[in-house]
Design a protein around this motif. Structure first.
Motif, PDB file in Angstrom:
ATOM      1  N   ALA A   1       3.312   6.812  -2.745  1.00 45.98           N
ATOM      2  CA  ALA A   1       2.870   7.080  -4.118  1.00 45.98           C
ATOM      3  C   ALA A   1       3.800   8.056  -4.824  1.00 45.98           C
ATOM      4  O   ALA A   1       3.579   8.386  -5.989  1.00 45.98           O
ATOM      5  CB  ALA A   1       1.447   7.624  -4.115  1.00 45.98           C
ATOM      6  N   ALA A   2       4.846   8.511  -4.120  1.00 41.24           N
ATOM      7  CA  ALA A   2       5.805   9.471  -4.661  1.00 41.24           C
ATOM      8  C   ALA A   2       5.090  10.680  -5.274  1.00 41.24           C
ATOM      9  O   ALA A   2       5.483  11.199  -6.313  1.00 41.24           O
ATOM     10  CB  ALA A   2       6.714   8.797  -5.700  1.00 41.24           C
ATOM     11  N   GLY A   3       4.013  11.088  -4.598  1.00 40.16           N
ATOM     12  CA  GLY A   3       3.301  12.287  -5.025  1.00 40.16           C
ATOM     13  C   GLY A   3       2.402  12.102  -6.238  1.00 40.16           C
ATOM     14  O   GLY A   3       1.741  13.039  -6.678  1.00 40.16           O
ATOM     15  N   GLN A   4       2.361  10.879  -6.796  1.00 39.78           N
ATOM     16  CA  GLN A   4       1.499  10.636  -7.955  1.00 39.78           C
ATOM     17  C   GLN A   4       0.028  10.759  -7.549  1.00 39.78           C
ATOM     18  O   GLN A   4      -0.325  10.448  -6.409  1.00 39.78           O
ATOM     19  CB  GLN A   4       1.700   9.204  -8.485  1.00 39.78           C
ATOM     20  CG  GLN A   4       3.091   8.872  -8.966  1.00 39.78           C
ATOM     21  CD  GLN A   4       3.326   9.321 -10.399  1.00 39.78           C
ATOM     22  OE1 GLN A   4       2.386   9.552 -11.148  1.00 39.78           O
ATOM     23  NE2 GLN A   4       4.579   9.469 -10.752  1.00 39.78           N
ATOM     24  N   PRO A   5      -0.826  11.150  -8.488  1.00 38.27           N
ATOM     25  CA  PRO A   5      -2.268  11.177  -8.193  1.00 38.27           C
ATOM     26  C   PRO A   5      -2.884   9.777  -8.194  1.00 38.27           C
ATOM     27  O   PRO A   5      -4.067   9.614  -7.926  1.00 38.27           O
ATOM     28  CB  PRO A   5      -2.848  12.013  -9.337  1.00 38.27           C
ATOM     29  CG  PRO A   5      -1.864  11.869 -10.450  1.00 38.27           C
ATOM     30  CD  PRO A   5      -0.514  11.656  -9.835  1.00 38.27           C
ATOM     31  N   THR A   6      -2.052   8.781  -8.531  1.00 33.96           N
ATOM     32  CA  THR A   6      -2.532   7.396  -8.573  1.00 33.96           C
ATOM     33  C   THR A   6      -1.789   6.579  -7.522  1.00 33.96           C
ATOM     34  O   THR A   6      -0.789   7.033  -6.972  1.00 33.96           O
ATOM     35  CB  THR A   6      -2.249   6.767  -9.951  1.00 33.96           C
ATOM     36  OG1 THR A   6      -0.853   6.906 -10.224  1.00 33.96           O
ATOM     37  CG2 THR A   6      -3.063   7.439 -11.044  1.00 33.96           C
ATOM     38  N   ILE A   7      -2.268   5.353  -7.307  1.00 33.48           N
ATOM     39  CA  ILE A   7      -1.566   4.457  -6.389  1.00 33.48           C
ATOM     40  C   ILE A   7      -1.622   3.014  -6.909  1.00 33.48           C
ATOM     41  O   ILE A   7      -2.627   2.607  -7.492  1.00 33.48           O
ATOM     42  CB  ILE A   7      -2.137   4.569  -4.955  1.00 33.48           C
ATOM     43  CG1 ILE A   7      -1.264   3.778  -3.978  1.00 33.48           C
ATOM     44  CG2 ILE A   7      -3.589   4.109  -4.881  1.00 33.48           C
ATOM     45  CD1 ILE A   7      -1.160   4.397  -2.624  1.00 33.48           C
ATOM     46  N   GLY A   8      -0.527   2.302  -6.700  1.00 26.08           N
ATOM     47  CA  GLY A   8      -0.460   0.898  -7.086  1.00 26.08           C
ATOM     48  C   GLY A   8      -0.877   0.028  -5.899  1.00 26.08           C
ATOM     49  O   GLY A   8      -0.381   0.222  -4.797  1.00 26.08           O
ATOM     50  N   LEU A   9      -1.786  -0.897  -6.115  1.00 26.10           N
ATOM     51  CA  LEU A   9      -2.302  -1.749  -5.036  1.00 26.10           C
ATOM     52  C   LEU A   9      -2.197  -3.218  -5.424  1.00 26.10           C
ATOM     53  O   LEU A   9      -2.414  -3.575  -6.582  1.00 26.10           O
ATOM     54  CB  LEU A   9      -3.775  -1.411  -4.755  1.00 26.10           C
ATOM     55  CG  LEU A   9      -4.073   0.015  -4.293  1.00 26.10           C
ATOM     56  CD1 LEU A   9      -5.578   0.273  -4.292  1.00 26.10           C
ATOM     57  CD2 LEU A   9      -3.491   0.268  -2.900  1.00 26.10           C
ATOM     58  N   ARG A  10      -1.880  -4.021  -4.412  1.00 27.53           N
ATOM     59  CA  ARG A  10      -1.751  -5.453  -4.674  1.00 27.53           C
ATOM     60  C   ARG A  10      -2.097  -6.241  -3.416  1.00 27.53           C
ATOM     61  O   ARG A  10      -1.746  -5.844  -2.309  1.00 27.53           O
ATOM     62  CB  ARG A  10      -0.307  -5.752  -5.100  1.00 27.53           C
ATOM     63  CG  ARG A  10       0.006  -7.218  -5.279  1.00 27.53           C
ATOM     64  CD  ARG A  10       1.276  -7.365  -6.116  1.00 27.53           C
ATOM     65  NE  ARG A  10       2.299  -8.156  -5.468  1.00 27.53           N
ATOM     66  CZ  ARG A  10       2.231  -9.478  -5.297  1.00 27.53           C
ATOM     67  NH1 ARG A  10       1.175 -10.144  -5.713  1.00 27.53           N
ATOM     68  NH2 ARG A  10       3.218 -10.133  -4.707  1.00 27.53           N
ATOM     69  N   CYS A  11      -2.776  -7.357  -3.606  1.00 30.37           N
ATOM     70  CA  CYS A  11      -3.103  -8.274  -2.511  1.00 30.37           C
ATOM     71  C   CYS A  11      -2.389  -9.592  -2.803  1.00 30.37           C
ATOM     72  O   CYS A  11      -2.827 -10.358  -3.667  1.00 30.37           O
ATOM     73  CB  CYS A  11      -4.624  -8.471  -2.458  1.00 30.37           C
ATOM     74  SG  CYS A  11      -5.160  -9.613  -1.172  1.00 30.37           S
ATOM     75  N   PRO A  12      -1.262  -9.837  -2.132  1.00 33.91           N
ATOM     76  CA  PRO A  12      -0.447 -11.002  -2.486  1.00 33.91           C
ATOM     77  C   PRO A  12      -1.075 -12.331  -2.040  1.00 33.91           C
ATOM     78  O   PRO A  12      -1.751 -12.395  -1.019  1.00 33.91           O
ATOM     79  CB  PRO A  12       0.883 -10.757  -1.761  1.00 33.91           C
ATOM     80  CG  PRO A  12       0.607  -9.747  -0.712  1.00 33.91           C
ATOM     81  CD  PRO A  12      -0.639  -9.003  -1.087  1.00 33.91           C
ATOM     82  N   ALA A  13      -0.833 -13.362  -2.828  1.00 32.58           N
ATOM     83  CA  ALA A  13      -1.316 -14.715  -2.507  1.00 32.58           C
ATOM     84  C   ALA A  13      -0.178 -15.497  -1.866  1.00 32.58           C
ATOM     85  O   ALA A  13       0.479 -16.318  -2.507  1.00 32.58           O
ATOM     86  CB  ALA A  13      -1.797 -15.418  -3.773  1.00 32.58           C
ATOM     87  N   HIS A  14       0.110 -15.188  -0.624  1.00 29.12           N
ATOM     88  CA  HIS A  14       1.177 -15.893   0.089  1.00 29.12           C
ATOM     89  C   HIS A  14       0.788 -15.933   1.561  1.00 29.12           C
ATOM     90  O   HIS A  14       0.481 -14.886   2.148  1.00 29.12           O
ATOM     91  CB  HIS A  14       2.512 -15.177  -0.099  1.00 29.12           C
ATOM     92  CG  HIS A  14       3.699 -15.978   0.365  1.00 29.12           C
ATOM     93  ND1 HIS A  14       3.942 -16.237   1.686  1.00 29.12           N
ATOM     94  CD2 HIS A  14       4.685 -16.585  -0.332  1.00 29.12           C
ATOM     95  CE1 HIS A  14       5.044 -16.969   1.795  1.00 29.12           C
ATOM     96  NE2 HIS A  14       5.510 -17.201   0.578  1.00 29.12           N
ATOM     97  N   ALA A  15       0.791 -17.114   2.151  1.00 27.10           N
ATOM     98  CA  ALA A  15       0.294 -17.269   3.520  1.00 27.10           C
ATOM     99  C   ALA A  15       1.045 -16.365   4.502  1.00 27.10           C
ATOM    100  O   ALA A  15       0.434 -15.767   5.392  1.00 27.10           O
ATOM    101  CB  ALA A  15       0.406 -18.730   3.946  1.00 27.10           C
ATOM    102  N   VAL A  16       2.366 -16.254   4.345  1.00 22.95           N
ATOM    103  CA  VAL A  16       3.159 -15.456   5.293  1.00 22.95           C
ATOM    104  C   VAL A  16       2.875 -13.965   5.094  1.00 22.95           C
ATOM    105  O   VAL A  16       2.697 -13.211   6.061  1.00 22.95           O
ATOM    106  CB  VAL A  16       4.664 -15.769   5.157  1.00 22.95           C
ATOM    107  CG1 VAL A  16       5.481 -14.875   6.077  1.00 22.95           C
ATOM    108  CG2 VAL A  16       4.927 -17.244   5.443  1.00 22.95           C
ATOM    109  N   ALA A  17       2.800 -13.533   3.826  1.00 25.66           N
ATOM    110  CA  ALA A  17       2.472 -12.128   3.543  1.00 25.66           C
ATOM    111  C   ALA A  17       1.097 -11.808   4.112  1.00 25.66           C
ATOM    112  O   ALA A  17       0.886 -10.758   4.735  1.00 25.66           O
ATOM    113  CB  ALA A  17       2.510 -11.869   2.035  1.00 25.66           C
TER     114      ALA A  17
END
Ligand code: TXA
Ligand code: MG
Length: 326
Positions: A107-123
């Motif tokens: 998060a590079a020290g940010q108070p927030t975080i980026g989240l993602r759930c990818p739609a890819h079978a291998v991922a």
């Protein structure tokens, strides 16, 4: 080191590397990511070093399933939950308040975080196998050197780094441009980066209008004006301007490529012409691969016809104008 994403033992091997704090590049439906376990600050630091990414630019954490997002946030904003329900797994990243003490480096020290759930079978397989080995999520930026074009194939990743980097091969990325990013950490949703989902689709799911990001937000390099740059100079032109320029150019074209939906008349021989697909999804799908190909061909100048107006072209228009600004 190329690993076959369809081979279970290769995925298991990649997950073991991730669990051990090593870097592994992997496919998603948008672009390839350069992954490290999100809860290991030393592993995450290796991503920054390899990419040449300035510290202070946070990474997205990828999770296997929507429920896995909860542990990264103090409490999931209702707005974020609506977007998750509508679009995950899929090409959407949400920014939410970060739970203290988790994924500090990612998060590079940010108070927030980026989240993602990818739609890819291998991922998905990689994320599941890693989770099984105790990894709560995989932090991953696009698998390219800082400021360059995101990779949409395993070969692109090898071109960016080395063939020694473990890369799970999952074929060409379906979407082709990076996820849309919506900041859900405040009272209203802010679109930080357009993607394949249109702002209309996002607003419908959010149940409220999107606010436009303030220019120059230092924490999102994807929103820097000059990003996604090919080596060649790229110029965006209207159909008329392109036509005029080609006429003026006459028969003196060297190392020039034209990428346009329309078929310009009078393209001199020697000018490489690539036809931009008429559908925005197809244009997004091939955009980065085309720019890479033209770079490999040694083209010095790329004249690109502006995409047509319309929300569904926003993602492609955004990447092209950033490439032109470089
Ligand atoms: O499609 C994608 O999103 C791909 C695949 C691999 O998932 N990833 C990707 O990551 O494009 P990256 O690091 O190249 O771009 C992520 C963008 C950056 O501009 C970063 O600054 C921004 O997301 N970002 C990440 N966390 C953030 C946060 N907490 N607040 C604001 N911006 C954030
Ligand atoms: Mg990137």
């Amino acid at each position: 080191m190329r690993l076959d994403g369809l081979d279970e033992s290769a995925v298991a091997r990649a997950a073991a590397l991730i669990a051990a704090g090593e870097l592994v590049a992997f496919p998603t439906e948008t672009v390839y990511g350069l992954g490290a376990r999100a809860d290991d600050d030393a592993a995450v630091a290796r991503i920054f070093t390899l990419k040449g990414r300035p510290s202070g630019h946070p990474l997205i954490v990828h999770v296997a399933e929507a429920d896995d997002a909860a542990r990264f946030t103090t409490s999931m904003p209702a707005l974020a939950q609506r977007l998750i329900d509508a679009f995950w797994p899929g090409p959407l990243t949400i920014i939410v308040p970060r739970a203290p003490g988790i994924a500090d480096a990612a998060a590079a020290g940010q108070p927030t975080i980026g989240l993602r759930c990818p739609a890819h079978a291998v991922a998905h397989a990689l994320l599941l196998a890693s989770r099984h080995a105790g990894v709560p999520g995989i932090a991953a930026p696009s698998a390219n050197r800082f400021g360059r074009i995101s990779p949409t194939t395993a070969g692109h990743v090898e071109d960016e780094f080395s063939t020694e980097l473990p890369v799970l091969d999952g074929g060409a990325a379906r979407v082709g441009i990076e996820s849309a990013i919506v900041d859900c950490s405040g009272s209203e949703p802010v679109l930080l980066r357009p993607g394949a989902l249109t702002s209309l689709q996002i607003e419908e799911a959010a149940g409220m209008p999107l606010a436009i990001a303030h220019a120059g937000s230092p924490r999102a390099p994807g929103t820097l004006a000059a990003h996604y740059a090919p080596r060649a100079r790229l110029r965006l032109m209207s159909t008329e301007m392109l036509q005029t320029a080609l006429r003026v150019l006459g028969s003196e074209p060297t190392k020039l490529a034209v990428y346009s939906r329309s078929v310009p008349s009078g393209v001199a021989t020697g000018v490489r012409h690539r036809r931009m697909p008429a559908r925005p999804e197809q244009a997004a799908h091939e955009l980065f691969a085309v720019l890479r190909e033209l770079d490999l061909d040694g083209v010095h100048l790329i004249w690109v016809e502006e995409p047509p107006p319309g929300l569904e072209w926003d993602g492609v228009r955004d990447r092209l104008s950033r490439a032109a600004a470089a």
